[in-house]
Motif scaffolding. Sequence first.
Motif, short mmCIF file in Angstrom:
data_model
loop_
_atom_site.label_atom_id
_atom_site.label_comp_id
_atom_site.label_asym_id
_atom_site.label_seq_id
_atom_site.Cartn_x
_atom_site.Cartn_y
_atom_site.Cartn_z
N PHE A 136 16.62 -24.56 21.84
CA PHE A 136 17.67 -23.82 22.53
C PHE A 136 17.05 -22.90 23.58
CE2 PHE A 136 19.88 -25.13 18.77
CZ PHE A 136 21.19 -25.33 19.20
N GLU A 137 17.78 -22.68 24.66
CA GLU A 137 17.36 -21.79 25.72
C GLU A 137 18.43 -20.73 25.95
OE1 GLU A 137 16.76 -24.23 29.11
OE2 GLU A 137 14.96 -25.20 28.31
N PRO A 138 18.03 -19.51 26.33
CA PRO A 138 19.04 -18.48 26.61
C PRO A 138 19.94 -18.89 27.76
CG PRO A 138 16.83 -17.54 26.45
CD PRO A 138 16.65 -19.02 26.52
N GLY A 139 21.23 -18.62 27.61
CA GLY A 139 22.20 -18.87 28.67
C GLY A 139 22.73 -17.55 29.21
N TYR A 140 23.77 -17.64 29.97
CA TYR A 140 24.42 -16.45 30.49
C TYR A 140 25.08 -15.72 29.33
CZ TYR A 140 27.65 -13.67 33.38
OH TYR A 140 28.35 -12.66 33.97
N ALA A 141 24.62 -14.53 29.04
CA ALA A 141 25.06 -13.80 27.86
C ALA A 141 26.44 -13.18 28.06
CB ALA A 141 24.06 -12.71 27.49
N TRP A 142 27.08 -12.84 26.97
CA TRP A 142 28.40 -12.23 26.98
C TRP A 142 28.33 -10.85 26.36
CZ3 TRP A 142 33.23 -14.64 28.36
CH2 TRP A 142 33.06 -15.91 28.92
N MET A 143 29.14 -9.94 26.90
CA MET A 143 29.29 -8.60 26.33
C MET A 143 30.60 -8.55 25.55
SD MET A 143 28.46 -5.46 25.79
CE MET A 143 27.06 -5.17 26.87
N LYS A 144 30.51 -8.05 24.33
CA LYS A 144 31.71 -7.85 23.52
C LYS A 144 32.12 -6.38 23.62
CE LYS A 144 32.42 -10.36 19.93
NZ LYS A 144 33.72 -10.98 20.29
N PHE A 145 33.43 -6.15 23.69
CA PHE A 145 33.99 -4.81 23.85
C PHE A 145 34.91 -4.48 22.67
CE2 PHE A 145 33.15 -6.61 27.97
CZ PHE A 145 32.61 -5.58 28.72
N ARG A 146 35.14 -3.18 22.50
CA ARG A 146 36.03 -2.72 21.43
C ARG A 146 36.84 -1.52 21.92
NH1 ARG A 146 34.99 -1.35 15.14
NH2 ARG A 146 36.88 -0.16 14.81
N ARG A 147 38.06 -1.42 21.41
CA ARG A 147 38.88 -0.22 21.59
C ARG A 147 39.90 -0.19 20.45
NH1 ARG A 147 43.81 0.55 23.72
NH2 ARG A 147 43.27 1.82 25.53
N LEU A 200 47.79 -2.46 14.87
CA LEU A 200 46.43 -2.94 14.66
C LEU A 200 45.44 -1.78 14.71
CD1 LEU A 200 46.38 -6.25 16.74
CD2 LEU A 200 47.10 -5.86 14.38
N GLU A 201 44.32 -1.94 14.06
CA GLU A 201 43.30 -0.89 14.00
C GLU A 201 42.29 -1.00 15.13
OE1 GLU A 201 41.43 -1.31 10.26
OE2 GLU A 201 43.06 -0.40 9.12
N ALA A 202 41.98 -2.22 15.52
CA ALA A 202 40.92 -2.42 16.51
C ALA A 202 41.23 -3.66 17.34
CB ALA A 202 39.56 -2.57 15.83
N LEU A 203 40.77 -3.61 18.59
CA LEU A 203 40.90 -4.75 19.49
C LEU A 203 39.52 -5.09 20.03
CD1 LEU A 203 43.97 -3.61 21.61
CD2 LEU A 203 43.97 -5.16 19.66
N THR A 204 39.32 -6.37 20.31
CA THR A 204 38.06 -6.80 20.89
C THR A 204 38.31 -7.86 21.95
OG1 THR A 204 35.82 -7.58 20.40
CG2 THR A 204 37.61 -8.62 19.19
N THR A 205 37.42 -7.90 22.91
CA THR A 205 37.44 -8.94 23.93
C THR A 205 36.03 -9.09 24.44
OG1 THR A 205 38.59 -9.75 25.91
CG2 THR A 205 37.95 -7.43 25.89
N GLU A 206 35.81 -10.04 25.33
CA GLU A 206 34.47 -10.24 25.86
C GLU A 206 34.54 -10.86 27.25
OE1 GLU A 206 36.21 -13.37 23.91
OE2 GLU A 206 35.25 -11.81 22.73
#
Length: 247
Positions: free
Chosen positions: A98-109, A217-223
Motif C-alpha cells: 500500500f502507498e499513502p494517498g490523499y489523506a482526509w481530515m475528520k471533523f466533529r461538532r 444527537l450528541e455529536a456530528l462528524t464529517t470529513e
Amino acid sequence: MDPRLELVEAEALAGIARAARLPLLRLAGGAVCAAAPWAPDNPFLNRVCALGVGGSGSEADLDAIAAFFGAHRVQRYVVAVAPFGGDDLVQRLRARGFEPGYAWMKFRRDAAAPPDAARTGLRVGHAESGSDFASVAAAVYGLPADVVEIFGVLPELPGWHCLAAYDGGEPVAVAALFVLGRVGWLGSAATLPEYRGRGAQSALLASRIALAGELALEALTTETGERLEGLPSASYGNILRAGFEEA
C-alpha cells in the motif's frame, strides 16, 4: 479521539453497499469493507472504513481484506486507517504494497445551531424523491448510469435523511445525514459543477445540523480532503465555518 466518529461512517458505507447490493465484509471492532466489481477503479465504493477501531487491523484482518477484494476481482482499493491503528498498522500496510494517498481530515461538532445562517438563492429541504438525490450524487461521483438507483433508495433506509438544493424544480446539490445511536454522519454531499460557489454546500450543512438538533444527537462528524497548498479548500473552509473542529 472518539471511535463513534469512525463507526458511524463505517455504518453509512455499509448502508450504501446494501443499497447497491455490493459485497460487504465486516471485521471485528466495526470496520467495514465494500467492493464494487463493476466499478473497480472507484475509490468511493471500493474501500475499507474504520480499520484500527476496536482492535481491528491484525494480520488476520489484513489477510481477510486481501482475500475479500481478490475474490471480487478488485485490484485497487482504499484503506482508511483510523488513528487508533497507530503507526504499526500503517507500516504493515506499507509492507503489503500500500502507498499513502490523499489523506482526509475528520471533523466533529455538537448539534448546536450553526454559528451563522447560510444564505443561498437555491431552495433547500428534504429531497423530494430518491431519484432527485440519486441523479446529482451519481453524476458528481462518476457512477455508471445503470447504478443510479444506489442513491435513490437511501432515503428509504433506516437512519438516513437525504436533503437537496433546488434551482426551480431541478436538483443541483445533495447531502445526507446518517444517524447511528446519538451520532450523526454528514456525508454523500455533491454539487453539480456549474452550481458550485452559490452557497449550496453551506446551506445543506446548516440544514443537516439543524435537523440533528431536532433529533437530539450528541455529536456530528464529517470529513473532506486534507488542506494542502495549491489544492482547492472550499469544502474545508465551509466545514470550519459551520462550527466543526478538526478531530
